[in-house]
Enzyme design. Structure first.
Site, PDB file in Angstrom:
ATOM      1  N   CYS A 174      -8.648   1.469   4.233  1.00  0.00           N
ATOM      2  CA  CYS A 174      -7.715   0.352   4.349  1.00  0.00           C
ATOM      3  C   CYS A 174      -8.005  -0.537   5.552  1.00  0.00           C
ATOM      4  O   CYS A 174      -8.100  -0.061   6.693  1.00  0.00           O
ATOM      5  CB  CYS A 174      -6.283   0.876   4.425  1.00  0.00           C
ATOM      6  SG  CYS A 174      -5.055  -0.443   4.441  1.00  0.00           S
ATOM      7  N   CYS A 233       5.071   3.915 -10.238  1.00  0.00           N
ATOM      8  CA  CYS A 233       3.722   3.362 -10.332  1.00  0.00           C
ATOM      9  C   CYS A 233       2.875   4.099  -9.307  1.00  0.00           C
ATOM     10  O   CYS A 233       3.190   4.112  -8.119  1.00  0.00           O
ATOM     11  CB  CYS A 233       3.757   1.867 -10.037  1.00  0.00           C
ATOM     12  SG  CYS A 233       2.126   1.084  -9.853  1.00  0.00           S
ATOM     13  N   ARG A 271      -3.740   0.030 -15.293  1.00  0.00           N
ATOM     14  CA  ARG A 271      -4.069  -1.287 -14.741  1.00  0.00           C
ATOM     15  C   ARG A 271      -5.399  -1.239 -13.995  1.00  0.00           C
ATOM     16  O   ARG A 271      -5.607  -0.385 -13.131  1.00  0.00           O
ATOM     17  CB  ARG A 271      -2.945  -1.751 -13.805  1.00  0.00           C
ATOM     18  CG  ARG A 271      -3.155  -3.135 -13.216  1.00  0.00           C
ATOM     19  CD  ARG A 271      -1.842  -3.713 -12.697  1.00  0.00           C
ATOM     20  NE  ARG A 271      -1.131  -2.876 -11.742  1.00  0.00           N
ATOM     21  CZ  ARG A 271      -0.166  -2.021 -12.082  1.00  0.00           C
ATOM     22  NH1 ARG A 271       0.193  -1.863 -13.340  1.00  0.00           N
ATOM     23  NH2 ARG A 271       0.439  -1.308 -11.152  1.00  0.00           N
ATOM     24  N   CYS A 317       8.329  -4.615  -8.644  1.00  0.00           N
ATOM     25  CA  CYS A 317       7.776  -3.338  -8.207  1.00  0.00           C
ATOM     26  C   CYS A 317       7.647  -3.387  -6.693  1.00  0.00           C
ATOM     27  O   CYS A 317       7.022  -4.311  -6.155  1.00  0.00           O
ATOM     28  CB  CYS A 317       6.412  -3.095  -8.860  1.00  0.00           C
ATOM     29  SG  CYS A 317       5.630  -1.529  -8.373  1.00  0.00           S
ATOM     30  N   CYS A 332      -5.630   5.651   7.001  1.00  0.00           N
ATOM     31  CA  CYS A 332      -6.322   5.651   5.712  1.00  0.00           C
ATOM     32  C   CYS A 332      -7.686   4.980   5.870  1.00  0.00           C
ATOM     33  O   CYS A 332      -7.769   3.811   6.253  1.00  0.00           O
ATOM     34  CB  CYS A 332      -5.484   4.931   4.666  1.00  0.00           C
ATOM     35  SG  CYS A 332      -3.824   5.615   4.467  1.00  0.00           S
ATOM     36  N   CYS A 377      -0.425  -1.259  10.766  1.00  0.00           N
ATOM     37  CA  CYS A 377      -0.022   0.006  10.161  1.00  0.00           C
ATOM     38  C   CYS A 377      -0.464   1.178  11.029  1.00  0.00           C
ATOM     39  O   CYS A 377      -1.617   1.238  11.471  1.00  0.00           O
ATOM     40  CB  CYS A 377      -0.631   0.141   8.759  1.00  0.00           C
ATOM     41  SG  CYS A 377      -0.143   1.666   7.922  1.00  0.00           S
ATOM     42  N   CYS A 417       4.895  -7.673  -7.596  1.00  0.00           N
ATOM     43  CA  CYS A 417       4.690  -6.481  -6.767  1.00  0.00           C
ATOM     44  C   CYS A 417       4.828  -6.862  -5.296  1.00  0.00           C
ATOM     45  O   CYS A 417       3.998  -7.605  -4.755  1.00  0.00           O
ATOM     46  CB  CYS A 417       3.321  -5.877  -7.036  1.00  0.00           C
ATOM     47  SG  CYS A 417       3.027  -5.480  -8.779  1.00  0.00           S
TER      48      CYS A 417
END
Length: 361
Positions: A87, A216, A286, A156, A84, A80, A124
């Site tokens: 992460c 979401c 959740r 999702c 972040c 990626c 998901c």
């Protein structure tokens, strides 16, 4: 970087709030004031059971004793370009994780079948990266159509930043929901990511909603944020009219900039869940990543403000066995919610555990 402040008990002369009044406000559609919201997070541990009872009253009004299960597949891992800080898949992470391009369709379909076996109502599908390439996006659309045609699952999709045409294509393919987390407050966002903005994330959410897909979006608690940041995050989710809200608790993974960040305890995590229920009364809330690490033996209490959990593993960290989750749900007097919204009993313990991880996919 701002540090999460451990709540201190009020002095003996400080009157404690009536948490049932907070529940009354939530059920009447009246948001807590900023002072009330901070009081939830800063309350002494002696008030925790009273807070949970009030939050459960709101949760039960909208969700009764049902628990939704979601199953998460990291269909493209690592590689990626974003930075972040939390992460393990980001470009600045040195964490030892599996990295791979988009999985073949048959592996994603096998994961969808596994989600059904584990009694999940929602599958998901997550791709690492800023946004999907045109080729991968078309492959995702095709796979989603196949899942919807062959499985009784809601889908999702979590694909990163999306534009208007991509959101419309996902709607046409039958996607039920799109995940795109805000992660933290707008004020704190720049401390945890510099390659995209809080506004970029909000724009993706708006594009998804314009396409007619429910959203979401949630956050990660334990990023060095203040109590005010937690309140502001919840209020931003309320303002954006988010339908499903995952509340993650940071797992400080070695090799990430936040590897040494460890300020959470189970009682504070439960107070966060209570706050989210008061401010987001009708939403699906959740308990997501970090549930097993930070709630530990108090996990069942999290079901009193929250009505949903992930079953199985997370993106790059393992979850507990599905049968342990089922037993926890049964023991607490809750029932599972099927994909169509009907209640069903959680399975009893069996001699042979069903598969729980994605290691064989």
């Amino acid at each position: 970087m701002a540090q999460l402040q451990t709540p201190s008990a009020p002095t003996i002369n400080t009157p404690l709030p009536n948490w049932q009044h907070f529940a009354d406000q939530a059920l009447s559609g009246i948001p807590l004031t900023n002072q009330q919201a901070l009081a939830v997070l800063q309350a002494p541990d002696t008030e925790l059971l009273n807070q949970l009872a009030a939050a459960y009253r709101v949760r039960h009004h909208y969700w009764q004793n049902r628990v939704r299960l979601h199953y998460l597949l990291n269909a493209q891992s690592g590689l990626c370009p974003e930075d972040c800080h939390y992460c393990s898949q980001s470009k600045i992470s040195t964490a030892e994780i599996d990295t791979y391009p988009l999985l073949a369709e048959e592996k994603i379909l096998a994961a969808a079948a596994q989600a059904e076996q584990l009694k999940a109502g929602t599958f998901c599908l997550v791709l690492s990266g800023r946004s999907p390439s045109p080729k991968n996006f078309e492959r995702v659309l095709s796979t989603i159509r196949t899942i919807k045609a062959n499985h009784d699952l809601k889908v999702c999709a979590c694909l990163g930043l999306l534009d208007e045409s991509q959101a419309q294509a996902l709607a046409a393919a039958g996607v039920d929901r799109v995940n795109h987390n805000l992660n933290t407050s707008e004020a704190h966002h720049g401390d945890i990511c510099t390659t995209h903005t809080f506004a970029d994330r909000a724009t993706t959410i708006n594009q998804v909603q314009k396409a007619g897909i429910t959203t979401c979006s949630g956050g990660i608690i334990g990023l060095g944020e203040s109590a005010q940041d937690v309140v502001d995050l919840a209020l931003s989710l309320r303002a954006l009219n988010i339908t499903s809200v995952p509340v993650n608790f940071l797992i400080p993974i070695e090799g990430t900039p936040l590897a040494g960040q460890n300020t959470l305890n189970p009682r504070y995590c439960l107070r966060v869940l209570c706050l989210f229920r008061f401010l987001l009364p009708s939403q699906e809330i959740r308990i997501a990543g970090g549930r097993e690490v930070h709630l530990r033996s108090l996990q069942p209490l999290g079901l009193y403000p929250a009505n949903s959990i992930f079953v199985g593993d997370y993106l790059t960290t393992p979850g507990q066995a599905a049968q342990t989750d089922w037993q926890m749900i049964r023991d607490a007097g809750f029932v599972l919610e099927a994909a169509d919204g009907t209640p069903l009993e959680a399975p009893l313990l069996m001699a042979n555990n069903p598969p729980n991880s994605k290691q064989n996919l």
